[in-house]
Design an enzyme around this catalytic site. Structure first.
Site, PDB file in Angstrom:
ATOM      1  CB  THR A  29      71.946 -29.090 -50.499  1.00  0.00           C
ATOM      2  OG1 THR A  29      72.761 -29.089 -49.326  1.00  0.00           O
ATOM      3  CG2 THR A  29      71.541 -30.505 -50.841  1.00  0.00           C
ATOM      4  CG  PHE A  36      68.936 -38.225 -55.700  1.00  0.00           C
ATOM      5  CD1 PHE A  36      68.708 -37.127 -56.510  1.00  0.00           C
ATOM      6  CD2 PHE A  36      69.591 -39.323 -56.239  1.00  0.00           C
ATOM      7  CE1 PHE A  36      69.142 -37.101 -57.828  1.00  0.00           C
ATOM      8  CE2 PHE A  36      70.025 -39.310 -57.557  1.00  0.00           C
ATOM      9  CZ  PHE A  36      69.799 -38.198 -58.354  1.00  0.00           C
ATOM     10  CD  GLN A 104      77.464 -41.316 -52.845  1.00  0.00           C
ATOM     11  OE1 GLN A 104      76.678 -42.220 -53.072  1.00  0.00           O
ATOM     12  NE2 GLN A 104      77.407 -40.604 -51.754  1.00  0.00           N
ATOM     13  CB  ILE A 106      76.845 -36.119 -61.635  1.00  0.00           C
ATOM     14  CG1 ILE A 106      75.505 -35.514 -61.192  1.00  0.00           C
ATOM     15  CG2 ILE A 106      76.874 -37.617 -61.320  1.00  0.00           C
ATOM     16  CD1 ILE A 106      74.302 -36.033 -61.973  1.00  0.00           C
ATOM     17  CG  ASP A 107      78.001 -31.051 -58.286  1.00  0.00           C
ATOM     18  OD1 ASP A 107      79.242 -31.166 -58.275  1.00  0.00           O
ATOM     19  OD2 ASP A 107      77.303 -31.063 -57.254  1.00  0.00           O
ATOM     20  CG  HIS A 124      77.446 -42.224 -58.677  1.00  0.00           C
ATOM     21  ND1 HIS A 124      76.770 -41.930 -57.525  1.00  0.00           N
ATOM     22  CD2 HIS A 124      77.818 -43.529 -58.551  1.00  0.00           C
ATOM     23  CE1 HIS A 124      76.736 -43.004 -56.727  1.00  0.00           C
ATOM     24  NE2 HIS A 124      77.366 -43.974 -57.326  1.00  0.00           N
ATOM     25  CB  CYS A 157      76.108 -39.541 -82.729  1.00  0.00           C
ATOM     26  SG  CYS A 157      77.851 -39.170 -82.980  1.00  0.00           S
ATOM     27  CB  SER A 199      77.074 -39.278 -48.535  1.00  0.00           C
ATOM     28  OG  SER A 199      76.549 -40.478 -49.084  1.00  0.00           O
TER      29      SER A 199
END
Ligand code: NAD
Length: 260
Positions: A29, A36, A104, A106-107, A124, A157, A199
């Site tokens: 953050t 989230f 966790q 995804i960045d 994730h 694709c 988290s």
């Protein structure tokens, strides 16, 4: 930030042989990526039920809705830079203390800060990559973004395949990556200090990791701005910002020059 908590965490890290750090959205953050569940977080603005794996796979409408959102959220990840918390974990690794980061997130910010990819277990997935679900062709998410920005509403694709393209992230309702999950559990059970950072510990099975560590005999520390359901199991709770606490802890571990 509690100076006593920082001091105590530095002591725990210093006395540990094998530290595993488990990160959630709260570690990013301070890089400008909203989490989230905090007020103003992603779920304040979008309904998670609209963005499940089943909705994505089920219809072109579901995929269009997903990519509509993805087109606006990806630039936030793309322009984010690792913060002092990510950098502190790299220093911890250089000091020989860190076994791995289980994330966790995804960045991709742990890797961009300089942690080797084999030290980051992504539960994730990773939002900077995408793939075709038919032929497994890999795509940079950046390239998919160019198509979206050019007006494509549902990327597929390259010809002749035309398969569904999906980001390499784990969507709600999608099964977890088995290899990563197993490896994360193995490392959680093998460490002697498990540190949760940023988290809410409400997303399972990721949130079992601190419990695996604890069950196998590790100490558990939780660094978070708000309460988590596993606070009662922690040996140490530090209420404070991920970046501030991690940077202060690692600063205390650095060798000091000896005065002559
Ligand atoms: P979450 O949103 O459920 O919880 C984040 C927690 O971090 C909250 O308890 C909050 O109090 C705390 N927090 C926020 N800012 C903090 C800070 N600066 N310092 C310390 N604590 C802070 O996030 P989660 O537990 O990671 O689970 C949510 C899911 O969302 C995960 O599955 C993850 O894949 C995904 N997610 C990832 C990103 C990312 O990659 N950066 C961003 C949003 C969501």
């Amino acid at each position: 930030m509690s100076p006593a908590g920082v001091e105590r965490l530095a002591d725990l890290v210093s006395g540990a042989r094998r530290v595993v750090v488990f990160t959630g959205a709260g570690v990013s953050t301070e890089s400008g990526i909203p989490d989230f569940r905090s007020p103003g977080g992603v779920w304040d603005r979008f309904d998670p039920n609209e963005f499940t794996f089943q909705k994505f796979m089920g219809s072109e409408t579901g995929r269009r809705r997903y990519w509509d959102l993805g087109r606006t959220t990806f630039p936030v990840i793309r322009r984010a830079e690792p913060n002092p918390g990510h950098h502190a974990l790299v220093t911890l690794w250089r000091l020989g203390k860190l076994d791995c980061v289980i994330t966790q997130n995804i960045d991709n910010l742990h890797q961009r800060a300089g942690l080797p990819a084999d030290r980051v277990i992504e539960l994730h997935g990773n939002a900077t990559q995408a793939r075709c679900l038919s032929c497994e062709m890999s795509y940079e998410r950046e390239r998919v973004q160019e198509w979206l920005d050019a007006g494509v509403s549902v990327p597929v694709c390259d010809p002749p395949c035309g398969g569904i393209i999906k980001p390499r992230t784990i969507m709600f309702g999608e099964s977890m990556p088995r290899v990563e999950l197993k490896e994360a559990e193995r490392r959680a059970r093998a460490c002697d200090l498990f540190v949760v950072v940023g988290s809410s510990l409400v997303v399972y099975p990721a949130a079992y990791m601190p419990l695996h560590a604890k069950e196998a005999g590790a100490r558990l520390a939780i660094v978070n701005l708000s309460e988590t359901p596993h606070d009662g199991q922690a040996d140490l709770l530090v209420r404070g910002s991920a970046a501030g606490v991690l940077a202060a802890v690692v600063d205390r571990l650095q060798p000091r020059p000896v005065a002559s």
